[in-house]
Design a protein around this motif. Sequence first.
Motif, PDB file in Angstrom:
ATOM      1  N   LEU A   1       0.821  -1.207   0.000  1.00 26.87           N
ATOM      2  CA  LEU A   1       0.000   0.000   0.000  1.00 26.87           C
ATOM      3  C   LEU A   1       0.855   1.257   0.000  1.00 26.87           C
ATOM      4  O   LEU A   1       1.837   1.359   0.753  1.00 26.87           O
ATOM      5  N   VAL A   2       0.487   2.217  -0.857  1.00 27.19           N
ATOM      6  CA  VAL A   2       1.125   3.535  -0.885  1.00 27.19           C
ATOM      7  C   VAL A   2       0.021   4.579  -1.036  1.00 27.19           C
ATOM      8  O   VAL A   2      -1.106   4.262  -1.416  1.00 27.19           O
ATOM      9  N   GLY A   3       0.385   5.852  -0.767  1.00 28.29           N
ATOM     10  CA  GLY A   3      -0.649   6.881  -0.765  1.00 28.29           C
ATOM     11  C   GLY A   3      -0.358   8.090  -1.622  1.00 28.29           C
ATOM     12  O   GLY A   3      -0.992   9.125  -1.429  1.00 28.29           O
ATOM     13  N   SER A   4       0.597   7.985  -2.583  1.00 27.91           N
ATOM     14  CA  SER A   4       0.923   9.154  -3.394  1.00 27.91           C
ATOM     15  C   SER A   4       1.469   8.733  -4.744  1.00 27.91           C
ATOM     16  O   SER A   4       1.871   7.572  -4.953  1.00 27.91           O
ATOM     17  N   VAL A   5       1.519   9.675  -5.678  1.00 27.08           N
ATOM     18  CA  VAL A   5       2.098   9.437  -7.002  1.00 27.08           C
ATOM     19  C   VAL A   5       3.570   9.074  -6.870  1.00 27.08           C
ATOM     20  O   VAL A   5       4.052   8.115  -7.492  1.00 27.08           O
ATOM     21  N   GLU A   6       4.300   9.849  -6.061  1.00 22.80           N
ATOM     22  CA  GLU A   6       5.731   9.586  -5.910  1.00 22.80           C
ATOM     23  C   GLU A   6       5.983   8.190  -5.361  1.00 22.80           C
ATOM     24  O   GLU A   6       6.862   7.467  -5.857  1.00 22.80           O
ATOM     25  N   ASP A   7       5.239   7.793  -4.348  1.00 24.64           N
ATOM     26  CA  ASP A   7       5.446   6.474  -3.772  1.00 24.64           C
ATOM     27  C   ASP A   7       5.028   5.366  -4.742  1.00 24.64           C
ATOM     28  O   ASP A   7       5.671   4.316  -4.808  1.00 24.64           O
ATOM     29  N   ALA A   8       3.939   5.593  -5.496  1.00 22.09           N
ATOM     30  CA  ALA A   8       3.500   4.591  -6.469  1.00 22.09           C
ATOM     31  C   ALA A   8       4.568   4.404  -7.546  1.00 22.09           C
ATOM     32  O   ALA A   8       4.888   3.279  -7.949  1.00 22.09           O
ATOM     33  N   PHE A   9       5.116   5.521  -8.008  1.00 22.74           N
ATOM     34  CA  PHE A   9       6.157   5.451  -9.029  1.00 22.74           C
ATOM     35  C   PHE A   9       7.393   4.731  -8.497  1.00 22.74           C
ATOM     36  O   PHE A   9       7.939   3.828  -9.145  1.00 22.74           O
ATOM     37  N   CYS A  10       7.845   5.110  -7.314  1.00 22.90           N
ATOM     38  CA  CYS A  10       9.056   4.516  -6.760  1.00 22.90           C
ATOM     39  C   CYS A  10       8.864   3.037  -6.452  1.00 22.90           C
ATOM     40  O   CYS A  10       9.778   2.227  -6.654  1.00 22.90           O
ATOM     41  N   ALA A  11       7.683   2.663  -5.967  1.00 27.78           N
ATOM     42  CA  ALA A  11       7.417   1.251  -5.711  1.00 27.78           C
ATOM     43  C   ALA A  11       7.458   0.452  -7.006  1.00 27.78           C
ATOM     44  O   ALA A  11       8.008  -0.658  -7.061  1.00 27.78           O
ATOM     45  N   THR A  12       6.901   1.016  -8.056  1.00 31.53           N
ATOM     46  CA  THR A  12       6.897   0.327  -9.351  1.00 31.53           C
ATOM     47  C   THR A  12       8.309   0.134  -9.876  1.00 31.53           C
ATOM     48  O   THR A  12       8.637  -0.901 -10.460  1.00 31.53           O
ATOM     49  N   VAL A  13       9.163   1.120  -9.652  1.00 34.31           N
ATOM     50  CA  VAL A  13      10.542   1.039 -10.120  1.00 34.31           C
ATOM     51  C   VAL A  13      11.369   0.092  -9.263  1.00 34.31           C
ATOM     52  O   VAL A  13      12.152  -0.718  -9.771  1.00 34.31           O
ATOM     53  N   LEU A  14      11.192   0.155  -7.941  1.00 31.37           N
ATOM     54  CA  LEU A  14      12.083  -0.562  -7.029  1.00 31.37           C
ATOM     55  C   LEU A  14      11.638  -1.975  -6.701  1.00 31.37           C
ATOM     56  O   LEU A  14      12.453  -2.777  -6.243  1.00 31.37           O
ATOM     57  N   ASN A  15      10.385  -2.305  -6.929  1.00 35.04           N
ATOM     58  CA  ASN A  15       9.883  -3.625  -6.535  1.00 35.04           C
ATOM     59  C   ASN A  15       9.564  -4.470  -7.770  1.00 35.04           C
ATOM     60  O   ASN A  15       8.504  -4.319  -8.385  1.00 35.04           O
ATOM     61  N   PRO A  16      10.453  -5.394  -8.131  1.00 34.57           N
ATOM     62  CA  PRO A  16      10.203  -6.226  -9.314  1.00 34.57           C
ATOM     63  C   PRO A  16       9.117  -7.265  -9.114  1.00 34.57           C
ATOM     64  O   PRO A  16       8.652  -7.868 -10.090  1.00 34.57           O
ATOM     65  N   ASN A  17       8.695  -7.493  -7.857  1.00 36.20           N
ATOM     66  CA  ASN A  17       7.665  -8.494  -7.601  1.00 36.20           C
ATOM     67  C   ASN A  17       6.264  -7.997  -7.911  1.00 36.20           C
ATOM     68  O   ASN A  17       5.322  -8.789  -7.957  1.00 36.20           O
ATOM     69  N   ILE A  18       6.112  -6.702  -8.112  1.00 32.63           N
ATOM     70  CA  ILE A  18       4.786  -6.157  -8.407  1.00 32.63           C
ATOM     71  C   ILE A  18       4.341  -6.630  -9.795  1.00 32.63           C
ATOM     72  O   ILE A  18       5.061  -6.453 -10.777  1.00 32.63           O
ATOM     73  N   ALA A  19       3.156  -7.234  -9.857  1.00 33.03           N
ATOM     74  CA  ALA A  19       2.621  -7.724 -11.120  1.00 33.03           C
ATOM     75  C   ALA A  19       1.302  -7.056 -11.487  1.00 33.03           C
ATOM     76  O   ALA A  19       0.836  -7.186 -12.614  1.00 33.03           O
ATOM     77  N   ALA A  20       0.693  -6.359 -10.534  1.00 32.52           N
ATOM     78  CA  ALA A  20      -0.579  -5.687 -10.789  1.00 32.52           C
ATOM     79  C   ALA A  20      -0.661  -4.446  -9.916  1.00 32.52           C
ATOM     80  O   ALA A  20      -0.024  -4.375  -8.854  1.00 32.52           O
ATOM     81  N   VAL A  21      -1.455  -3.466 -10.366  1.00 27.39           N
ATOM     82  CA  VAL A  21      -1.612  -2.213  -9.629  1.00 27.39           C
ATOM     83  C   VAL A  21      -3.092  -1.859  -9.587  1.00 27.39           C
ATOM     84  O   VAL A  21      -3.782  -1.883 -10.618  1.00 27.39           O
ATOM     85  N   VAL A  22      -3.574  -1.560  -8.399  1.00 26.25           N
ATOM     86  CA  VAL A  22      -4.941  -1.076  -8.216  1.00 26.25           C
ATOM     87  C   VAL A  22      -4.854   0.387  -7.802  1.00 26.25           C
ATOM     88  O   VAL A  22      -4.219   0.718  -6.794  1.00 26.25           O
ATOM     89  N   ILE A  23      -5.471   1.263  -8.586  1.00 27.32           N
ATOM     90  CA  ILE A  23      -5.385   2.704  -8.333  1.00 27.32           C
ATOM     91  C   ILE A  23      -6.751   3.217  -7.885  1.00 27.32           C
ATOM     92  O   ILE A  23      -7.712   3.216  -8.660  1.00 27.32           O
ATOM     93  N   ASN A  24      -6.820   3.611  -6.635  1.00 24.21           N
ATOM     94  CA  ASN A  24      -8.013   4.263  -6.107  1.00 24.21           C
ATOM     95  C   ASN A  24      -7.853   5.778  -6.252  1.00 24.21           C
ATOM     96  O   ASN A  24      -6.736   6.292  -6.278  1.00 24.21           O
ATOM     97  N   GLU A  25      -8.940   6.481  -6.316  1.00 24.58           N
ATOM     98  CA  GLU A  25      -8.866   7.941  -6.335  1.00 24.58           C
ATOM     99  C   GLU A  25      -8.634   8.460  -4.915  1.00 24.58           C
ATOM    100  O   GLU A  25      -8.847   7.752  -3.930  1.00 24.58           O
ATOM    101  N   GLY A  26      -8.154   9.713  -4.835  1.00 21.16           N
ATOM    102  CA  GLY A  26      -7.993  10.347  -3.540  1.00 21.16           C
ATOM    103  C   GLY A  26      -6.580  10.353  -3.017  1.00 21.16           C
ATOM    104  O   GLY A  26      -6.327  10.842  -1.913  1.00 21.16           O
TER     105      GLY A  26
END
Length: 916
Positions: A168-193
């Motif tokens: 779980l992350v709560g910002s654009v910056e964290d979502a971007f960095c998690a996507t770059v740094l975590n190769p295990n991520i295979a899916a992303v769920v984006i909620n508004e807010g």
Amino acid sequence: MPITEPAQPRIDQFFSGPGGRADNWRDLLDAARAWSKGGDRAKYDAALSGLAITEEYHGYPGVHLMAALKEAAAVGDAAKSLALVTQIVQALQTKSFRHHAGDWNAEDEGDGDVPDLLPPTFGQSAARRPYFETLIVTGVSANNWPALAAEWRRLRRPVDAFIYEPVLVGSVEDAFCATVLNPNIAAVVINEGFGWRSRHDAPVLRAMSAAMGLDEDSDASALQLAHILKRVRPELDLYLMSNRDVENMAGDPEADVVRRVFYSVEDILELHLSILEGVQDRFDTPFFENLKKYAQRPIGTFHALPIARGKSVFKSDWIRDMGEFYGLNLFLAESSATTGGLDSLLEPTGNIKKAQDKAARALGADRVFFVTNGTSTSNKMAVQALLAPGDIAIVDRNCHKSHHYGMVLAGAQPLYVEAFPMTEYSMYGAVPLKTIKQALLNAKADGRLDRIKMIDLTNCTFDGHIYNTRRVMEECLAIKPDLIFLWDEAWFGFARFSPFLRRRTAMGAANEIEAWMRDPNSVAAYEKQQAELGKNPPDEVLLETRLIPDPRKIRLRVYQTNSTHKSMSAIRQGSMLSVKDVEFHTVEAQFKEAVFTHASTSPNQQLIASLDVSRRQMELEGYGLVANAMEIAFAIRQAVNNNPLISRYFLVLGADAMVPAQYRQSGFVDYLTPGMNWAAALKSLDEDEFCLDPTRMTLVCGTAGFDGTQFKGLLASRYNIQVNKTSRNSVLIQSNINNTRSDVAHLVRVLAEIAGEVDRRLAQGGANARVDFEARVGSLMKNVPDLPNFSHFHPSYRSDAGSRTNEGDIRGGFYSAYDAGGCEYIRLNDPEIDRRLKSGPDLVSANFVIPYPPGFPIMVPGQVITQETIDFMRKLDVKEIHGYDATEGLKLVKTEALARMGKPKAAAAPEFKAAS
């Protein structure tokens, strides 16, 4: 909480990935051990505080264990801290956390389970569900994240094919960095807010997001974030959740990057199932699955493949050992049939077609063809299908021989262009864009531009030179908007799965050009440049200008060949040919004919299956594997160049040595230059004419007194280290998705041993040994032959010898060698060669002459041989020269045979026989 200095260099290093994270945990473990023995606690606290931020981007160790670590540190419990860190490090190293529930428990002391580290052939192991992580971008307060994560875990069911952990992350910056740094991520769920800024005051996060062009003024909508993440990792499945008008959002053309849109307060189970289905879609291997089913069926074989089902092998007293070595399934899965679920590679309509469609999605192409005869065949297929007799193709003279032979087969005329030379290392780089543009402008001046159909280049080269593919295509399309581009990316297939290198691939650049063409601003940019250039600008201006094509006239036609077996987990000779061609419908028929011409009617089933499986792997874990391969390469570079003993005799060349400064317009020096960061590296990838593939390492061995061939043999025979390519004074070392840090240690240990032997030999051999060594090094590093350029085709093989372009009838030259009476041989050291070079007549090659190393043709059929080519050959000390027999000499076309070129031969009188 600012990131401490020790952690920042690793994370901010270009291409930092799994290895950097592992190093950070090992540092924390070292600090915990020191603290538990009465050492400096401050060092442990600093390491933990630096690690805590980026660990939020990973599913394991997760919020619970990280909280336990912080609590243990807060109460000063060094023993508990050490135990927890040890548990986490072991779980990360073995990946046991994916299947062992105890690894997630802060109180777990182990239950004796042994992690599954060995391949399944080393023993029986229970079936395990593949593990991945899903990034949840939410506006929910971080205090509620543990409860939200628990809700997601409640969705797991025993029948699920996979298991995933929410991050779980709560910002654009964290979502971007998690996507770059975590190769295990295979899916992303984006909620508004969600917000824009990370909740952490971490300068490295600012640097990462700024380097990728993110700024706080950008639109922070869910759809915009989806586009940002898709650009970084196009293989990810993205899901949007909104409590607004989901119907309008789903109908937005910009939502094509999203797999599905959900209304946020309903159907959470459907979202869970959709995530699993999306991963299943990438996991599915249509041909491989059918092949496995076929192998389990009772089949009666009445076709010409005796080894099918393995009876001729396993019932034999004489070859049973082959069956025992390879295993039963290899033979059960063999067949020459194209029915029963196996499909036909020549006319795929079933599971091979589905597998190829999945590969097209993975590689960013419109269509992909599987090829089982290697990329040599892929190249010849493309050339034969796209060129006709008399067509002209601009070709890198140093490209793989398959391109040259493809021109012979097609009857096309190569217009050879030269790469920049690297004489000191007896190798060529890549072809400067000005050289390519000049060839096009010359053809235009001669009124022959319509005959130039293709530009055929190698990207990246053997030695790691990467083109700015988008710039090359855009500037060439500005001169001729319907050009076909064939990019031989045999060694570069992995680059698709790196967000940094993808832009430099053929398909990556083609997709960017396609998007640019749809942008209304593209027409304005073109018209503005045309107004600035004026009518009929001189060639000098066009050569110096970064040309913008007319997006309304471009016919985007891009082909990319990949040796899948060279950079992915495919069996040898597995290749893929990717197509993005708006005119493919006009060449589809001849493309099929080219496939029929070159493809075997008995393709290897296991090879096709490996192409299918290699695509699965790269879509699901390629991002992390490629990041690791690049980290391995950096570890090798640092270990060699920074070791006092090894660096005395060996050197891995940096970008500054491999790419001349005029082609590094950004000022980039090398990946390992002190102070190098994301921004500088990405600027280089975006702007520089040529970049260096970080996984290619040219190891100079001439400074240790070894030529490339000799050193390659030493590594193989004495140390069991294999390398591919050599030059006069270097060997090429590659890292790939198969390498580990243990491989690095082995290589470094070997180099240290060899360097130590050289050191001792010089110390013990006296002055004479030093003199002999310096003479040998001087011969390899200073007394190097000049590299010959392509001269020109003889006028007998040119339709217009007075034109400014230099194309020639290579097919005619090739078949001249078939006329034995029209050819002659002259030995290399025969004075006759020197006399004819001075006084004539011309020496004209009757065949290809290709020395290994360096592996490029120094003569092609129909080429006039010059003094520089002869000088180069006479200085060569390699044993392998294709197309040249030292006992006979150079094979040349006789002068009288050249004079007959183009003249019809007298027909023999028909022979009549009396009727019986």
